[in-house]
Design a protein around this motif. Structure first.
Motif, PDB file in Angstrom:
ATOM      1  N   GLY A 129       0.811  -1.207   0.000  1.00 57.57           N
ATOM      2  CA  GLY A 129       0.000   0.000   0.000  1.00 57.57           C
ATOM      3  C   GLY A 129       0.835   1.243   0.000  1.00 57.57           C
ATOM      4  N   LEU A 130       0.170   2.362   0.282  1.00 58.63           N
ATOM      5  CA  LEU A 130       0.809   3.677   0.337  1.00 58.63           C
ATOM      6  C   LEU A 130       1.033   4.057   1.789  1.00 58.63           C
ATOM      7  N   VAL A 131       2.245   4.489   2.082  1.00 54.68           N
ATOM      8  CA  VAL A 131       2.578   4.877   3.457  1.00 54.68           C
ATOM      9  C   VAL A 131       3.505   6.081   3.404  1.00 54.68           C
ATOM     10  N   GLN A 132       3.435   6.911   4.431  1.00 54.31           N
ATOM     11  CA  GLN A 132       4.309   8.070   4.510  1.00 54.31           C
ATOM     12  C   GLN A 132       5.702   7.671   4.985  1.00 54.31           C
ATOM     13  N   PRO A 133       6.708   8.446   4.638  1.00 51.39           N
ATOM     14  CA  PRO A 133       8.057   8.167   5.153  1.00 51.39           C
ATOM     15  C   PRO A 133       8.045   8.066   6.668  1.00 51.39           C
ATOM     16  N   GLY A 134       8.777   7.068   7.176  1.00 51.26           N
ATOM     17  CA  GLY A 134       8.801   6.814   8.607  1.00 51.26           C
ATOM     18  C   GLY A 134       7.733   5.856   9.078  1.00 51.26           C
ATOM     19  N   GLY A 135       6.805   5.526   8.202  1.00 49.84           N
ATOM     20  CA  GLY A 135       5.721   4.623   8.557  1.00 49.84           C
ATOM     21  C   GLY A 135       6.107   3.157   8.476  1.00 49.84           C
ATOM     22  N   SER A 136       5.115   2.306   8.705  1.00 53.44           N
ATOM     23  CA  SER A 136       5.339   0.863   8.744  1.00 53.44           C
ATOM     24  C   SER A 136       4.299   0.138   7.895  1.00 53.44           C
ATOM     25  N   LEU A 137       4.719  -1.001   7.386  1.00 52.33           N
ATOM     26  CA  LEU A 137       3.825  -1.918   6.685  1.00 52.33           C
ATOM     27  C   LEU A 137       4.230  -3.340   7.013  1.00 52.33           C
ATOM     28  N   ARG A 138       3.265  -4.235   6.956  1.00 46.47           N
ATOM     29  CA  ARG A 138       3.556  -5.654   7.144  1.00 46.47           C
ATOM     30  C   ARG A 138       3.038  -6.424   5.942  1.00 46.47           C
ATOM     31  N   LEU A 139       3.960  -7.089   5.266  1.00 44.30           N
ATOM     32  CA  LEU A 139       3.596  -7.921   4.125  1.00 44.30           C
ATOM     33  C   LEU A 139       3.442  -9.369   4.570  1.00 44.30           C
ATOM     34  N   SER A 140       2.487 -10.053   3.950  1.00 40.12           N
ATOM     35  CA  SER A 140       2.279 -11.473   4.219  1.00 40.12           C
ATOM     36  C   SER A 140       2.292 -12.242   2.908  1.00 40.12           C
ATOM     37  N   CYS A 141       2.713 -13.481   2.983  1.00 40.92           N
ATOM     38  CA  CYS A 141       2.735 -14.345   1.797  1.00 40.92           C
ATOM     39  C   CYS A 141       2.382 -15.756   2.242  1.00 40.92           C
ATOM     40  N   ALA A 142       1.287 -16.260   1.720  1.00 43.03           N
ATOM     41  CA  ALA A 142       0.830 -17.598   2.073  1.00 43.03           C
ATOM     42  C   ALA A 142       1.030 -18.555   0.903  1.00 43.03           C
TER      43      ALA A 142
ATOM     44  N   ALA B 275      10.626 -33.344  -6.574  1.00 44.93           N
ATOM     45  CA  ALA B 275      11.160 -32.443  -7.588  1.00 44.93           C
ATOM     46  C   ALA B 275      11.307 -31.070  -6.975  1.00 44.93           C
ATOM     47  N   ASP B 276      12.363 -30.379  -7.362  1.00 45.95           N
ATOM     48  CA  ASP B 276      12.576 -29.029  -6.857  1.00 45.95           C
ATOM     49  C   ASP B 276      11.535 -28.073  -7.432  1.00 45.95           C
ATOM     50  N   PHE B 277      11.156 -27.093  -6.647  1.00 45.59           N
ATOM     51  CA  PHE B 277      10.331 -26.016  -7.167  1.00 45.59           C
ATOM     52  C   PHE B 277      10.883 -24.685  -6.676  1.00 45.59           C
ATOM     53  N   ASN B 278      10.564 -23.641  -7.410  1.00 48.31           N
ATOM     54  CA  ASN B 278      10.926 -22.269  -7.058  1.00 48.31           C
ATOM     55  C   ASN B 278       9.778 -21.391  -7.545  1.00 48.31           C
ATOM     56  N   SER B 279       8.977 -20.914  -6.624  1.00 52.06           N
ATOM     57  CA  SER B 279       7.757 -20.181  -6.972  1.00 52.06           C
ATOM     58  C   SER B 279       7.844 -18.715  -6.579  1.00 52.06           C
ATOM     59  N   TRP B 280       7.127 -17.900  -7.352  1.00 55.41           N
ATOM     60  CA  TRP B 280       7.046 -16.459  -7.097  1.00 55.41           C
ATOM     61  C   TRP B 280       5.585 -16.052  -6.942  1.00 55.41           C
ATOM     62  N   GLY B 281       5.372 -15.079  -6.074  1.00 61.87           N
ATOM     63  CA  GLY B 281       4.059 -14.477  -5.968  1.00 61.87           C
ATOM     64  C   GLY B 281       3.847 -13.464  -7.075  1.00 61.87           C
ATOM     65  N   GLN B 282       2.653 -12.877  -7.095  1.00 64.47           N
ATOM     66  CA  GLN B 282       2.298 -11.960  -8.173  1.00 64.47           C
ATOM     67  C   GLN B 282       2.843 -10.551  -7.925  1.00 64.47           C
ATOM     68  N   GLY B 283       3.302 -10.294  -6.722  1.00 64.32           N
ATOM     69  CA  GLY B 283       3.846  -8.979  -6.396  1.00 64.32           C
ATOM     70  C   GLY B 283       2.817  -8.083  -5.739  1.00 64.32           C
ATOM     71  N   THR B 284       3.292  -7.255  -4.826  1.00 63.15           N
ATOM     72  CA  THR B 284       2.438  -6.273  -4.170  1.00 63.15           C
ATOM     73  C   THR B 284       3.175  -4.940  -4.139  1.00 63.15           C
ATOM     74  N   GLN B 285       2.473  -3.880  -4.480  1.00 62.14           N
ATOM     75  CA  GLN B 285       3.095  -2.569  -4.585  1.00 62.14           C
ATOM     76  C   GLN B 285       3.227  -1.920  -3.213  1.00 62.14           C
ATOM     77  N   VAL B 286       4.416  -1.427  -2.936  1.00 65.96           N
ATOM     78  CA  VAL B 286       4.668  -0.617  -1.744  1.00 65.96           C
ATOM     79  C   VAL B 286       5.141   0.753  -2.221  1.00 65.96           C
ATOM     80  N   THR B 287       4.431   1.783  -1.819  1.00 68.40           N
ATOM     81  CA  THR B 287       4.779   3.149  -2.196  1.00 68.40           C
ATOM     82  C   THR B 287       4.979   3.968  -0.938  1.00 68.40           C
ATOM     83  N   VAL B 288       6.153   4.566  -0.811  1.00 63.80           N
ATOM     84  CA  VAL B 288       6.469   5.409   0.341  1.00 63.80           C
ATOM     85  C   VAL B 288       6.570   6.846  -0.159  1.00 63.80           C
ATOM     86  N   SER B 289       5.615   7.662   0.243  1.00 66.19           N
ATOM     87  CA  SER B 289       5.542   9.024  -0.276  1.00 66.19           C
ATOM     88  C   SER B 289       4.822   9.920   0.713  1.00 66.19           C
ATOM     89  N   PRO B 290       5.239  11.192   0.803  1.00 67.90           N
ATOM     90  CA  PRO B 290       4.550  12.120   1.721  1.00 67.90           C
ATOM     91  C   PRO B 290       3.085  12.298   1.349  1.00 67.90           C
TER      92      PRO B 290
END
Length: 123
Positions: free
Chosen positions: A10-23, A108-123
Motif C-alpha cells: 500500500g501507500l505509506v508516509q516516510p517513517g511509517g510501517s507496513l507488514r507484508l504477508s505471503c501464504a 522435484a525441486d520447485f521455485n515459486s514467485w508471488g504476483q507482487g504487491t506494490q509498496v509506495t512510500v511518499s509524503p
C-alpha cells in the motif's frame, strides 16, 4: 506446484510501517525450505530484501538491516515482512519467493514467485 499469494502492500508516509504477508498453498505434498522477499524498484532489477530458512536462519540486504524483520509460520506456510522506518527509496513491487520440493516419494525441486504487491512510500 506451489502457489504464493501476497498481501499487505500500500501507500505509506516516510517513517511509517507496513507488514507484508505471503501464504503458500499447493495441491500435492510439498516441503518449503527457503522463503524470501524480493523487490523491484521502478526501472531497476529485482533484488533480495530478506530470506529465511525453515530452521529460522535469516539473511538481510544491507538496506533492510535494522528496519525490516522477516519471520515465518511453518505451520501456516506463511512468511511475513515487517517494514519499519520506511523511506521513499523502499518504493517498489515486493515479491514473495519460496523454494523447496514437491511430491512424495519422488521429489522435484520447485521455485515459486508471488504476483507482487506494490509498496509506495511518499509524503
Amino acid at each position: 506446484q506451489v502457489q504464493l499469494v501476497e498481501s499487505g502492500g500500500g501507500l505509506v508516509q516516510p517513517g511509517g510501517s507496513l507488514r507484508l504477508s505471503c501464504a503458500a498453498s499447493g495441491t500435492i505434498f510439498y516441503t518449503i525450505y527457503n522463503m524470501g522477499w524480493y523487490r523491484q524498484p521502478p526501472g531497476k532489477q529485482r533484488e533480495l530484501v530478506a530470506s529465511i530458512s525453515n530452521g529460522g536462519t535469516t539473511n538481510y540486504a544491507d538496506s533492510a538491516k535494522g528496519r525490516f524483520t522477516i519471520s515465518r509460520d511453518n505451520a501456516k506456510n506463511t512468511v511475513y515482512l515487517q517494514m519499519n522506518s520506511l523511506k521513499p527509496e523502499d518504493t517498489a513491487v515486493y515479491y514473495c519467493n519460496a523454494a523447496g520440493t514437491v511430491g512424495w516419494p519422488s521429489r522435484a525441486d520447485f521455485n515459486s514467485w508471488g504476483q507482487g504487491t506494490q509498496v509506495t512510500v511518499s509524503p
